[in-house]
Design an enzyme around this catalytic site. Structure first.
Site, short mmCIF file in Angstrom:
data_model
loop_
_atom_site.label_atom_id
_atom_site.label_comp_id
_atom_site.label_asym_id
_atom_site.label_seq_id
_atom_site.Cartn_x
_atom_site.Cartn_y
_atom_site.Cartn_z
N THR A 22 114.46 12.69 40.76
CA THR A 22 113.62 14.05 41.32
C THR A 22 112.26 13.98 40.53
O THR A 22 112.29 13.61 39.54
CB THR A 22 114.70 15.25 41.48
OG1 THR A 22 113.87 16.01 42.49
CG2 THR A 22 114.62 15.73 40.15
N CYS A 28 111.26 24.38 38.55
CA CYS A 28 112.59 24.04 39.25
C CYS A 28 113.46 23.34 37.90
O CYS A 28 112.94 22.89 36.99
CB CYS A 28 112.43 23.10 40.32
SG CYS A 28 111.69 23.84 41.73
N HIS A 45 118.08 19.25 42.98
CA HIS A 45 116.56 19.79 42.45
C HIS A 45 116.58 21.19 42.87
O HIS A 45 116.34 21.37 44.20
CB HIS A 45 115.38 19.08 43.25
CG HIS A 45 114.10 19.41 42.90
ND1 HIS A 45 113.16 18.29 42.78
CD2 HIS A 45 113.50 20.63 42.67
CE1 HIS A 45 111.97 19.03 42.34
NE2 HIS A 45 112.17 20.18 42.47
#
Length: 157
Positions: A22, A28, A45
């Site tokens: 990711t 995040c 994610h």
């Protein structure tokens, strides 16, 4: 090494014998779950700490992501007692913003810690905070996680 599978923002994937990747982790958090006996892993994610009432189930929320990944792994034969977790991300990209409401990275990390504790899943390593974006590679064949930083450098966790 296995095939590389991209996990987009607000998504999760579960796989065996693959590298889950990711990109663009700022505030995040990338949360990886791993069952060492089955050599089965998942990566999400996560964008936001929690969903609201009536929110459609989505891996962009910490509470949904852990639940959905755990369920997917259990459907493939995993036992929750064996699952361990790793996390990376949760940066404060805009350092000058100090309002608690804007500290999404910290809130994401704390929400994930709480949910994992509720699920009885132990965190074995993490690389959280700071002010730098990250890309994560999670190797499902052995549970290693490679974190690459946006300004250069990397860390195995």
């Amino acid at each position: 090494m296995g095939s590389e599978i991209l996990v987009g923002i607000g998504e999760f994937r579960v796989a065996k014998g693959a590298v889950l990747k990711t990109i663009g982790l700022g505030s995040c958090v990338g949360i990886a779950l791993y069952d060492p006996k089955l050599r089965l892993g998942g990566l999400a994610h996560v964008m936001l700490p929690q969903s609201g009432n009536g929110t459609k189930r989505s891996a962009k929320y910490a509470d949904h992501a852990v639940e959905m990944m755990t369920e997917a792994m259990e459907r493939l034969g995993s036992d929750r007692k064996r699952i361990v977790a790793k996390m990376a991300g949760g940066a404060q990209i805009f350092k000058h913003m100090t309002m608690d409401m804007l500290r999404i990275g910290d809130r994401n990390a704390e929400a994930i810690r709480t949910i994992l504790r509720d699920y009885g899943i132990r965190i074995v390593s993490e690389d959280l905070g700071g002010d730098e974006g990250r890309t994560v590679y999670f190797f499902t064949n052995d549970g290693r996680m490679l974190v690459k930083y946006s300004r250069g450098g990397e860390l195995w966790i």
